[in-house]
Scaffold this motif. Structure first.
Motif, PDB file in Angstrom:
ATOM      1  N   SER A   1       0.831  -1.203   0.000  1.00 26.40           N
ATOM      2  CA  SER A   1       0.000   0.000   0.000  1.00 26.40           C
ATOM      3  C   SER A   1       0.866   1.254   0.000  1.00 26.40           C
ATOM      4  O   SER A   1       0.605   2.208  -0.747  1.00 26.40           O
ATOM      5  CB  SER A   1      -0.925   0.021   1.214  1.00 26.40           C
ATOM      6  OG  SER A   1      -1.869  -1.005   1.135  1.00 26.40           O
ATOM      7  N   LEU A   2       1.902   1.252   0.845  1.00 29.04           N
ATOM      8  CA  LEU A   2       2.806   2.397   0.896  1.00 29.04           C
ATOM      9  C   LEU A   2       3.542   2.574  -0.432  1.00 29.04           C
ATOM     10  O   LEU A   2       3.709   3.680  -0.922  1.00 29.04           O
ATOM     11  CB  LEU A   2       3.805   2.260   2.040  1.00 29.04           C
ATOM     12  CG  LEU A   2       3.246   2.479   3.448  1.00 29.04           C
ATOM     13  CD1 LEU A   2       4.311   2.173   4.491  1.00 29.04           C
ATOM     14  CD2 LEU A   2       2.765   3.915   3.605  1.00 29.04           C
ATOM     15  N   GLU A   3       3.953   1.433  -1.010  1.00 25.80           N
ATOM     16  CA  GLU A   3       4.650   1.490  -2.290  1.00 25.80           C
ATOM     17  C   GLU A   3       3.712   2.048  -3.363  1.00 25.80           C
ATOM     18  O   GLU A   3       4.114   2.869  -4.201  1.00 25.80           O
ATOM     19  CB  GLU A   3       5.119   0.084  -2.693  1.00 25.80           C
ATOM     20  CG  GLU A   3       6.014   0.076  -3.898  1.00 25.80           C
ATOM     21  CD  GLU A   3       6.524  -1.340  -4.181  1.00 25.80           C
ATOM     22  OE1 GLU A   3       6.455  -1.705  -5.374  1.00 25.80           O
ATOM     23  OE2 GLU A   3       6.961  -2.030  -3.269  1.00 25.80           O
ATOM     24  N   HIS A   4       2.440   1.626  -3.320  1.00 29.38           N
ATOM     25  CA  HIS A   4       1.448   2.130  -4.271  1.00 29.38           C
ATOM     26  C   HIS A   4       1.217   3.635  -4.075  1.00 29.38           C
ATOM     27  O   HIS A   4       1.151   4.399  -5.048  1.00 29.38           O
ATOM     28  CB  HIS A   4       0.128   1.350  -4.108  1.00 29.38           C
ATOM     29  CG  HIS A   4      -0.932   1.782  -5.061  1.00 29.38           C
ATOM     30  ND1 HIS A   4      -0.851   1.581  -6.420  1.00 29.38           N
ATOM     31  CD2 HIS A   4      -2.107   2.433  -4.857  1.00 29.38           C
ATOM     32  CE1 HIS A   4      -1.918   2.079  -6.998  1.00 29.38           C
ATOM     33  NE2 HIS A   4      -2.714   2.602  -6.056  1.00 29.38           N
ATOM     34  N   ILE A   5       1.116   4.058  -2.797  1.00 26.81           N
ATOM     35  CA  ILE A   5       0.928   5.480  -2.499  1.00 26.81           C
ATOM     36  C   ILE A   5       2.124   6.282  -3.008  1.00 26.81           C
ATOM     37  O   ILE A   5       1.973   7.324  -3.656  1.00 26.81           O
ATOM     38  CB  ILE A   5       0.698   5.719  -0.989  1.00 26.81           C
ATOM     39  CG1 ILE A   5      -0.674   5.202  -0.592  1.00 26.81           C
ATOM     40  CG2 ILE A   5       0.838   7.189  -0.640  1.00 26.81           C
ATOM     41  CD1 ILE A   5      -0.932   5.238   0.906  1.00 26.81           C
TER      42      ILE A   5
ATOM     43  N   ALA B   1       4.198   5.486  -5.374  1.00 27.70           N
ATOM     44  CA  ALA B   1       4.196   5.454  -6.837  1.00 27.70           C
ATOM     45  C   ALA B   1       3.189   6.481  -7.378  1.00 27.70           C
ATOM     46  O   ALA B   1       3.486   7.204  -8.336  1.00 27.70           O
ATOM     47  CB  ALA B   1       3.865   4.055  -7.340  1.00 27.70           C
ATOM     48  N   CYS B   2       1.991   6.545  -6.747  1.00 29.28           N
ATOM     49  CA  CYS B   2       0.967   7.502  -7.183  1.00 29.28           C
ATOM     50  C   CYS B   2       1.435   8.944  -6.965  1.00 29.28           C
ATOM     51  O   CYS B   2       1.272   9.807  -7.844  1.00 29.28           O
ATOM     52  CB  CYS B   2      -0.348   7.257  -6.453  1.00 29.28           C
ATOM     53  SG  CYS B   2      -1.184   5.753  -6.985  1.00 29.28           S
TER      54      CYS B   2
ATOM     55  N   MET C   1       2.160  11.735  -9.723  1.00 30.98           N
ATOM     56  CA  MET C   1       1.520  13.037  -9.641  1.00 30.98           C
ATOM     57  C   MET C   1       2.560  14.157  -9.724  1.00 30.98           C
ATOM     58  O   MET C   1       2.399  15.133 -10.470  1.00 30.98           O
ATOM     59  CB  MET C   1       0.719  13.155  -8.344  1.00 30.98           C
ATOM     60  CG  MET C   1      -0.050  14.461  -8.222  1.00 30.98           C
ATOM     61  SD  MET C   1      -0.920  14.613  -6.674  1.00 30.98           S
ATOM     62  CE  MET C   1       0.430  14.954  -5.567  1.00 30.98           C
ATOM     63  N   ILE C   2       3.646  14.007  -8.995  1.00 32.69           N
ATOM     64  CA  ILE C   2       4.706  15.018  -9.006  1.00 32.69           C
ATOM     65  C   ILE C   2       5.349  15.101 -10.385  1.00 32.69           C
ATOM     66  O   ILE C   2       5.590  16.197 -10.910  1.00 32.69           O
ATOM     67  CB  ILE C   2       5.763  14.722  -7.912  1.00 32.69           C
ATOM     68  CG1 ILE C   2       5.141  14.946  -6.537  1.00 32.69           C
ATOM     69  CG2 ILE C   2       6.992  15.603  -8.092  1.00 32.69           C
ATOM     70  CD1 ILE C   2       6.021  14.508  -5.381  1.00 32.69           C
ATOM     71  N   LYS C   3       5.588  13.940 -11.032  1.00 33.26           N
ATOM     72  CA  LYS C   3       6.151  13.931 -12.388  1.00 33.26           C
ATOM     73  C   LYS C   3       5.215  14.658 -13.345  1.00 33.26           C
ATOM     74  O   LYS C   3       5.658  15.426 -14.202  1.00 33.26           O
ATOM     75  CB  LYS C   3       6.367  12.499 -12.863  1.00 33.26           C
ATOM     76  CG  LYS C   3       7.575  11.822 -12.299  1.00 33.26           C
ATOM     77  CD  LYS C   3       7.684  10.411 -12.855  1.00 33.26           C
ATOM     78  CE  LYS C   3       8.774   9.616 -12.148  1.00 33.26           C
ATOM     79  NZ  LYS C   3       8.807   8.213 -12.620  1.00 33.26           N
ATOM     80  N   GLY C   4       3.899  14.408 -13.228  1.00 31.64           N
ATOM     81  CA  GLY C   4       2.918  15.066 -14.094  1.00 31.64           C
ATOM     82  C   GLY C   4       2.923  16.574 -13.911  1.00 31.64           C
ATOM     83  O   GLY C   4       2.891  17.333 -14.892  1.00 31.64           O
ATOM     84  N   GLU C   5       2.977  17.019 -12.648  1.00 31.51           N
ATOM     85  CA  GLU C   5       3.000  18.466 -12.386  1.00 31.51           C
ATOM     86  C   GLU C   5       4.289  19.095 -12.901  1.00 31.51           C
ATOM     87  O   GLU C   5       4.273  20.187 -13.476  1.00 31.51           O
ATOM     88  CB  GLU C   5       2.818  18.730 -10.894  1.00 31.51           C
ATOM     89  CG  GLU C   5       1.394  18.531 -10.426  1.00 31.51           C
ATOM     90  CD  GLU C   5       1.148  19.099  -9.033  1.00 31.51           C
ATOM     91  OE1 GLU C   5       1.888  19.993  -8.614  1.00 31.51           O
ATOM     92  OE2 GLU C   5       0.194  18.627  -8.406  1.00 31.51           O
ATOM     93  N   LEU C   6       5.416  18.408 -12.698  1.00 33.91           N
ATOM     94  CA  LEU C   6       6.686  18.920 -13.196  1.00 33.91           C
ATOM     95  C   LEU C   6       6.689  18.977 -14.727  1.00 33.91           C
ATOM     96  O   LEU C   6       7.190  19.942 -15.317  1.00 33.91           O
ATOM     97  CB  LEU C   6       7.856  18.066 -12.696  1.00 33.91           C
ATOM     98  CG  LEU C   6       8.187  18.211 -11.208  1.00 33.91           C
ATOM     99  CD1 LEU C   6       9.280  17.218 -10.813  1.00 33.91           C
ATOM    100  CD2 LEU C   6       8.608  19.633 -10.883  1.00 33.91           C
ATOM    101  N   GLN C   7       6.115  17.936 -15.362  1.00 36.27           N
ATOM    102  CA  GLN C   7       6.031  17.931 -16.826  1.00 36.27           C
ATOM    103  C   GLN C   7       5.149  19.084 -17.304  1.00 36.27           C
ATOM    104  O   GLN C   7       5.477  19.762 -18.270  1.00 36.27           O
ATOM    105  CB  GLN C   7       5.470  16.584 -17.315  1.00 36.27           C
ATOM    106  CG  GLN C   7       5.431  16.464 -18.833  1.00 36.27           C
ATOM    107  CD  GLN C   7       6.813  16.544 -19.467  1.00 36.27           C
ATOM    108  OE1 GLN C   7       7.781  15.986 -18.946  1.00 36.27           O
ATOM    109  NE2 GLN C   7       6.901  17.237 -20.583  1.00 36.27           N
TER     110      GLN C   7
END
Length: 115
Positions: free
Chosen positions: A9-13, A15-16, A20-26
Motif C-alpha cells: 500500500s505504501l509502495e502504491h501510495i 508510486a501515485c 503526480m509530481i512527475k505530471g506536475e513537473l512535466q
C-alpha cells in the motif's frame, strides 16, 4: 493487515505521489517551454518594429532636409507675392489716372470750336 500488505500500500501510495509530481513537473516544464517560445516570438516581432521605426526615422530626416531646402523657395514666393500686390496697386492707380485723362481729353475735344 499484514506487513506485506502495508508495504504494498505504501509502495502504491509513493508510486501515485511520484506519478503526480512527475505530471506536475512535466506540466510546469511544458508551460515554461511555451513561455520561452512566446518570448522569442515577441522579441522577433519587436525587432521588426524596431527596424520599421528606424526606417521611419531616416524617412523623416530626409523629409526634414527637403523641407528646409524649400524654405528659400517659399521666401522667394512670398517676395514675388508682395511685389505682385504692389504692382496691382500701381496698375490700379495708373488705371484711375488714365481714366481721368480720358475724361479731360473728351472734355477738351468737346469744347473745341469747329472750324
Amino acid at each position: 493487515m499484514g506487513r506485506d500488505e502495508l508495504a504494498e500500500s505504501l509502495e502504491h501510495i509513493f508510486a501515485c505521489v511520484s506519478d503526480m509530481i512527475k505530471g506536475e513537473l512535466q506540466g510546469s516544464n511544458t508551460a515554461l517551454e511555451l513561455l520561452e517560445k512566446m518570448n522569442l516570438r515577441v522579441a522577433d516581432k519587436y525587432k521588426g518594429y524596431g527596424d520599421v521605426a528606424c526606417g521611419l526615422r531616416v524617412f523623416m530626416d530626409q523629409l526634414k532636409s527637403k523641407s528646409s531646402s524649400f524654405d528659400q523657395y517659399i521666401k522667394q514666393l512670398d517676395q514675388i507675392e508682395q511685389q505682385v500686390t504692389e504692382l496691382e496697386a500701381i496698375i490700379s492707380m495708373l488705371d484711375k489716372y488714365i481714366t481721368s485723362l480720358e475724361t479731360k481729353m473728351k472734355s477738351v475735344y468737346h469744347h473745341v470750336p469747329n472750324k
